[in-house]
Design an enzyme around this catalytic site. Structure first.
Site, PDB file in Angstrom:
ATOM      1  N   HIS A   1       6.506   1.388  12.230  1.00  0.00           N
ATOM      2  CA  HIS A   1       5.874   2.088  13.345  1.00  0.00           C
ATOM      3  C   HIS A   1       5.908   1.108  14.523  1.00  0.00           C
ATOM      4  O   HIS A   1       5.741  -0.096  14.327  1.00  0.00           O
ATOM      5  CB  HIS A   1       4.440   2.450  12.946  1.00  0.00           C
ATOM      6  CG  HIS A   1       3.611   3.110  14.027  1.00  0.00           C
ATOM      7  ND1 HIS A   1       4.141   3.981  14.950  1.00  0.00           N
ATOM      8  CD2 HIS A   1       2.286   3.035  14.291  1.00  0.00           C
ATOM      9  CE1 HIS A   1       3.159   4.413  15.756  1.00  0.00           C
ATOM     10  NE2 HIS A   1       2.030   3.837  15.374  1.00  0.00           N
TER      11      HIS A   1
ATOM     12  N   GLN B   1       3.166   2.659   2.211  1.00  0.00           N
ATOM     13  CA  GLN B   1       4.596   2.457   2.452  1.00  0.00           C
ATOM     14  C   GLN B   1       5.134   1.248   1.686  1.00  0.00           C
ATOM     15  O   GLN B   1       6.244   1.273   1.174  1.00  0.00           O
ATOM     16  CB  GLN B   1       4.868   2.263   3.953  1.00  0.00           C
ATOM     17  CG  GLN B   1       4.584   3.495   4.805  1.00  0.00           C
ATOM     18  CD  GLN B   1       5.542   4.643   4.537  1.00  0.00           C
ATOM     19  OE1 GLN B   1       6.691   4.450   4.137  1.00  0.00           O
ATOM     20  NE2 GLN B   1       5.078   5.863   4.733  1.00  0.00           N
TER      21      GLN B   1
ATOM     22  N   MET C   1      -3.391  -2.582  12.549  1.00  0.00           N
ATOM     23  CA  MET C   1      -4.377  -3.416  13.246  1.00  0.00           C
ATOM     24  C   MET C   1      -4.457  -4.844  12.705  1.00  0.00           C
ATOM     25  O   MET C   1      -5.089  -5.688  13.330  1.00  0.00           O
ATOM     26  CB  MET C   1      -5.761  -2.755  13.200  1.00  0.00           C
ATOM     27  CG  MET C   1      -5.904  -1.613  14.162  1.00  0.00           C
ATOM     28  SD  MET C   1      -5.580  -2.086  15.880  1.00  0.00           S
ATOM     29  CE  MET C   1      -4.143  -1.108  16.218  1.00  0.00           C
ATOM     30  N   ILE C   2      -3.869  -5.124  11.543  1.00  0.00           N
ATOM     31  CA  ILE C   2      -3.921  -6.526  11.092  1.00  0.00           C
ATOM     32  C   ILE C   2      -2.573  -7.242  11.269  1.00  0.00           C
ATOM     33  O   ILE C   2      -2.473  -8.439  11.041  1.00  0.00           O
ATOM     34  CB  ILE C   2      -4.434  -6.676   9.640  1.00  0.00           C
ATOM     35  CG1 ILE C   2      -3.417  -6.171   8.622  1.00  0.00           C
ATOM     36  CG2 ILE C   2      -5.761  -5.951   9.440  1.00  0.00           C
ATOM     37  CD1 ILE C   2      -3.758  -6.633   7.218  1.00  0.00           C
ATOM     38  N   GLN C   3      -1.563  -6.498  11.708  1.00  0.00           N
ATOM     39  CA  GLN C   3      -0.223  -7.103  11.795  1.00  0.00           C
ATOM     40  C   GLN C   3      -0.158  -8.270  12.785  1.00  0.00           C
ATOM     41  O   GLN C   3       0.504  -9.268  12.531  1.00  0.00           O
ATOM     42  CB  GLN C   3       0.813  -6.034  12.175  1.00  0.00           C
ATOM     43  CG  GLN C   3       1.047  -5.038  11.038  1.00  0.00           C
ATOM     44  CD  GLN C   3       2.117  -4.020  11.344  1.00  0.00           C
ATOM     45  OE1 GLN C   3       2.850  -4.144  12.327  1.00  0.00           O
ATOM     46  NE2 GLN C   3       2.226  -3.003  10.505  1.00  0.00           N
TER      47      GLN C   3
ATOM     48  N   SER D   1       1.645  40.355   8.146  1.00  0.00           N
ATOM     49  CA  SER D   1       1.618  41.782   8.499  1.00  0.00           C
ATOM     50  C   SER D   1       1.787  41.981  10.010  1.00  0.00           C
ATOM     51  O   SER D   1       1.602  41.046  10.794  1.00  0.00           O
ATOM     52  CB  SER D   1       0.277  42.381   8.075  1.00  0.00           C
ATOM     53  OG  SER D   1      -0.752  41.862   8.918  1.00  0.00           O
TER      54      SER D   1
ATOM     55  N   GLY E   1       0.840  -1.199   0.000  1.00  0.00           N
ATOM     56  CA  GLY E   1       0.000   0.000   0.000  1.00  0.00           C
ATOM     57  C   GLY E   1       0.866   1.235   0.000  1.00  0.00           C
ATOM     58  O   GLY E   1       1.843   1.323  -0.753  1.00  0.00           O
TER      59      GLY E   1
ATOM     60  N   GLU F   1      -6.152  28.717   3.741  1.00  0.00           N
ATOM     61  CA  GLU F   1      -4.904  29.452   3.994  1.00  0.00           C
ATOM     62  C   GLU F   1      -3.974  28.758   4.981  1.00  0.00           C
ATOM     63  O   GLU F   1      -2.809  29.128   5.107  1.00  0.00           O
ATOM     64  CB  GLU F   1      -5.213  30.876   4.501  1.00  0.00           C
ATOM     65  CG  GLU F   1      -5.309  31.878   3.373  1.00  0.00           C
ATOM     66  CD  GLU F   1      -5.264  33.320   3.884  1.00  0.00           C
ATOM     67  OE1 GLU F   1      -4.400  33.622   4.718  1.00  0.00           O
ATOM     68  OE2 GLU F   1      -6.110  34.116   3.445  1.00  0.00           O
TER      69      GLU F   1
ATOM     70  N   GLU G   1     -10.443  31.626   4.289  1.00  0.00           N
ATOM     71  CA  GLU G   1      -9.723  32.222   5.403  1.00  0.00           C
ATOM     72  C   GLU G   1      -9.287  31.202   6.452  1.00  0.00           C
ATOM     73  O   GLU G   1      -8.148  31.217   6.910  1.00  0.00           O
ATOM     74  CB  GLU G   1     -10.621  33.288   6.057  1.00  0.00           C
ATOM     75  CG  GLU G   1      -9.916  34.109   7.097  1.00  0.00           C
ATOM     76  CD  GLU G   1      -8.640  34.779   6.583  1.00  0.00           C
ATOM     77  OE1 GLU G   1      -8.662  35.299   5.443  1.00  0.00           O
ATOM     78  OE2 GLU G   1      -7.639  34.771   7.308  1.00  0.00           O
TER      79      GLU G   1
HETATM   80  P1  NDP Z   1      -1.721   0.628   3.982  1.00  0.00           P
HETATM   81  O1  NDP Z   1      -3.045   0.827   4.620  1.00  0.00           O
HETATM   82  O2  NDP Z   1      -1.406   1.490   2.805  1.00  0.00           O
HETATM   83  O3  NDP Z   1      -1.562  -0.920   3.593  1.00  0.00           O
HETATM   84  C1  NDP Z   1      -2.240  -1.416   2.547  1.00  0.00           C
HETATM   85  C2  NDP Z   1      -1.745  -2.827   2.255  1.00  0.00           C
HETATM   86  O4  NDP Z   1      -2.245  -3.710   3.238  1.00  0.00           O
HETATM   87  C3  NDP Z   1      -2.231  -3.298   0.937  1.00  0.00           C
HETATM   88  O5  NDP Z   1      -1.310  -4.203   0.366  1.00  0.00           O
HETATM   89  C4  NDP Z   1      -3.522  -3.996   1.307  1.00  0.00           C
HETATM   90  O6  NDP Z   1      -3.902  -4.987   0.387  1.00  0.00           O
HETATM   91  C5  NDP Z   1      -3.147  -4.638   2.607  1.00  0.00           C
HETATM   92  N1  NDP Z   1      -4.331  -4.798   3.458  1.00  0.00           N
HETATM   93  C6  NDP Z   1      -5.120  -3.829   3.944  1.00  0.00           C
HETATM   94  N2  NDP Z   1      -6.103  -4.344   4.723  1.00  0.00           N
HETATM   95  C7  NDP Z   1      -5.922  -5.668   4.697  1.00  0.00           C
HETATM   96  C8  NDP Z   1      -6.614  -6.753   5.292  1.00  0.00           C
HETATM   97  N3  NDP Z   1      -7.683  -6.574   6.078  1.00  0.00           N
HETATM   98  N4  NDP Z   1      -6.145  -7.996   5.051  1.00  0.00           N
HETATM   99  C9  NDP Z   1      -5.063  -8.191   4.282  1.00  0.00           C
HETATM  100  N5  NDP Z   1      -4.370  -7.215   3.673  1.00  0.00           N
HETATM  101  C10 NDP Z   1      -4.796  -5.960   3.888  1.00  0.00           C
HETATM  102  O7  NDP Z   1      -0.583   0.739   5.104  1.00  0.00           O
HETATM  103  P2  NDP Z   1       0.448   1.934   5.331  1.00  0.00           P
HETATM  104  O8  NDP Z   1       1.479   1.894   4.273  1.00  0.00           O
HETATM  105  O9  NDP Z   1      -0.288   3.206   5.601  1.00  0.00           O
HETATM  106  O10 NDP Z   1       1.091   1.491   6.719  1.00  0.00           O
HETATM  107  C11 NDP Z   1       2.002   0.419   6.800  1.00  0.00           C
HETATM  108  C12 NDP Z   1       2.866   0.597   8.030  1.00  0.00           C
HETATM  109  O11 NDP Z   1       3.637   1.791   7.863  1.00  0.00           O
HETATM  110  C13 NDP Z   1       2.079   0.799   9.323  1.00  0.00           C
HETATM  111  O12 NDP Z   1       2.791   0.196  10.360  1.00  0.00           O
HETATM  112  C14 NDP Z   1       2.071   2.316   9.500  1.00  0.00           C
HETATM  113  O13 NDP Z   1       1.926   2.712  10.843  1.00  0.00           O
HETATM  114  C15 NDP Z   1       3.447   2.655   8.980  1.00  0.00           C
HETATM  115  N6  NDP Z   1       3.624   4.022   8.523  1.00  0.00           N
HETATM  116  C16 NDP Z   1       2.740   4.569   7.632  1.00  0.00           C
HETATM  117  C17 NDP Z   1       2.917   5.845   7.170  1.00  0.00           C
HETATM  118  C18 NDP Z   1       1.989   6.417   6.148  1.00  0.00           C
HETATM  119  O14 NDP Z   1       2.189   7.574   5.794  1.00  0.00           O
HETATM  120  N7  NDP Z   1       1.007   5.724   5.609  1.00  0.00           N
HETATM  121  C19 NDP Z   1       4.038   6.682   7.644  1.00  0.00           C
HETATM  122  C20 NDP Z   1       4.984   5.980   8.490  1.00  0.00           C
HETATM  123  C21 NDP Z   1       4.738   4.704   8.927  1.00  0.00           C
HETATM  124  P3  NDP Z   1      -5.195  -4.784  -0.567  1.00  0.00           P
HETATM  125  O15 NDP Z   1      -4.775  -3.882  -1.684  1.00  0.00           O
HETATM  126  O16 NDP Z   1      -5.499  -6.156  -0.999  1.00  0.00           O
HETATM  127  O17 NDP Z   1      -6.249  -4.152   0.306  1.00  0.00           O
END
Ligand code: NDP
Ligand code: MG
Length: 332
Positions: A108, A28, A84-86, A252, A26, A231, A227
């Site tokens: 994280h 990251q 939350m799914i890790q 200003s 996703g 901004e 406003e």
């Molecule tokens: P995302 O929400 O972008 O992750 C999406 C990925 O997870 C996709 O591959 C998606 O697959 C898969 N996914 C989502 N839900 C499920 C599910 N229920 N079951 C199985 N796969 C699922 O994650 P982030 O990149 O935002 O975050 C990843 C880590 O990085 C976290 O620990 C976050 O705290 C950390 N982090 C994030 C930052 C950010 O800016 N986003 C900044 C710094 C750290 P599918 O396409 O199939 O849904």
């Protein structure tokens, strides 16, 4: 001052011969997988399902694997799935295949710090937390730059956990900017605090109350939106580039005088008291407990909150003004 690591301080050698499994593709995940590959690191993308990101990974030239397949054949397992799914993914698809000498890596600290994931003692556990959303991590890297990151080690079985954390940071471009060391505790608690009281929660609430106050007093919503909400970016950009002094220099004298006197009346010391309360809940684990419970029940608070924001006057006005606002923005 904290030590700042840059490219010259860090070698990729410690991870050059390793295979990295990026779990999740996703925000990251995509950025890390692409940057690591461009840095010459062997990367497997591991996914739970053949959803949108599976297709995206294929379009980017990866051959995504099922999570457990990616884990089984890799040395460094990077969790880039929603926090939350890790835990479930760890218990069901990672833990059964963990071997001595493997690394568990996070972006994280949440799951480790709050003990939702409890790794065995014979693996390294470390973190690289980029200080920007994934698309920026990729964009900057592709243009030759990088976004800063924090690194931390939680468990150092090999004696090389910090070196590896820094190497991964380098491979995703972070040492091109600068990397500083922290702890899982500090990263997790400050990250949650920032997003709650300031970045996501506080700032949005501040803008919404300011907008609503003007509209309720009879001013045109469009004028109020420009406003009190639009901004904000211009001011924050000034702070980002030149600090508070630079921002104050650019506005200003009337804005300086009003801002300095009335700002403290609106956001007074009592706000800080409530910020301390928020911090207490983060440090005690109360917030984490509540969020895990809420997620388990379907996270309706988020769904309802999104609906309320979507239907608010400020959001409707914003949607109708966005075309005008973006039309005038120079193409970079
Ligand atoms: P995302 O929400 O972008 O992750 C999406 C990925 O997870 C996709 O591959 C998606 O697959 C898969 N996914 C989502 N839900 C499920 C599910 N229920 N079951 C199985 N796969 C699922 O994650 P982030 O990149 O935002 O975050 C990843 C880590 O990085 C976290 O620990 C976050 O705290 C950390 N982090 C994030 C930052 C950010 O800016 N986003 C900044 C710094 C750290 P599918 O396409 O199939 O849904
Ligand atoms: Mg955060």
């Amino acid at each position: 001052m904290a030590k700042i690591y840059t490219d010259k301080d860090v070698s990729l050698d410690v991870i050059k011969e390793k295979r990295v499994a990026v779990l999740g593709y996703g925000s990251q995940g995509r950025a890390w997988a692409l940057n690591l590959r461009d840095s010459g690191i062997k990367v497997s993308v591991g996914l739970e399902r053949e959803g949108n990101s599976w297709k995206q990974a294929e379009n980017d030239g990866f051959k995504p694997l099922r999570t457990e397949e990616a884990v089984r054949n890799s040395d460094i397992i990077i969790f880039l799935l929603p926090d939350m799914i890790q835990r479930t993914v760890y218990l069901e698809r990672v833990k059964p295949y963990l071997k001595e000498g493997m690394d568990l890596v996070f972006a994280h600290g949440f799951n480790i710090h709050y003990r939702l994931i409890e790794p065995p003692s014979n693996v390294d556990v470390y973190m690289i937390a980029p200080k920007a959303p994934g698309p920026i991590v990729r964009e900057y890297f592709a243009k030759g730059g990088g976004v800063p990151a924090l690194v931390a080690t939680y468990q150092d079985h090999s004696g090389k956990a910090l070196q590896k954390a820094l190497a991964v940071a380098k491979a995703i471009g972070a040492t091109r900017a600068g990397v500083i060391e922290t702890t899982f505790k500090e990263e997790t608690e400050t990250d949650l605090f920032g997003e709650q009281v300031d970045l996501v929660g506080g700032v949005m609430q501040l803008m919404r109350y300011a907008f609503q106050t003007l509209v309720e007093a009879g001013y045109q919503p469009e004028v109020a939106y420009f406003e009190t909400i639009n901004e904000m970016k211009l001011i924050v950009d000034l702070v980002y580039e030149k600090g508070f002094s630079g921002m104050l220099t650019a506005v200003s004298d009337t804005a300086k005088y009003g801002g300095m006197t009335v700002g403290k009346m609106v956001i007074d010391e009592s706000v800080k008291e409530r910020m301390k309360k928020a911090l207490d809940n983060i440090r005690s684990g109360k917030f984490a407990e509540k969020w895990v419970e809420e997620y388990g029940k379907g996270a309706n608070t988020i769904k309802e909150g999104m609906k309320e924001v979507d239907n608010s006057t400020e959001e409707k006005v914003g949607r109708s003004l966005r075309d005008i606002i973006l039309r005038g923005k120079p193409k970079s």
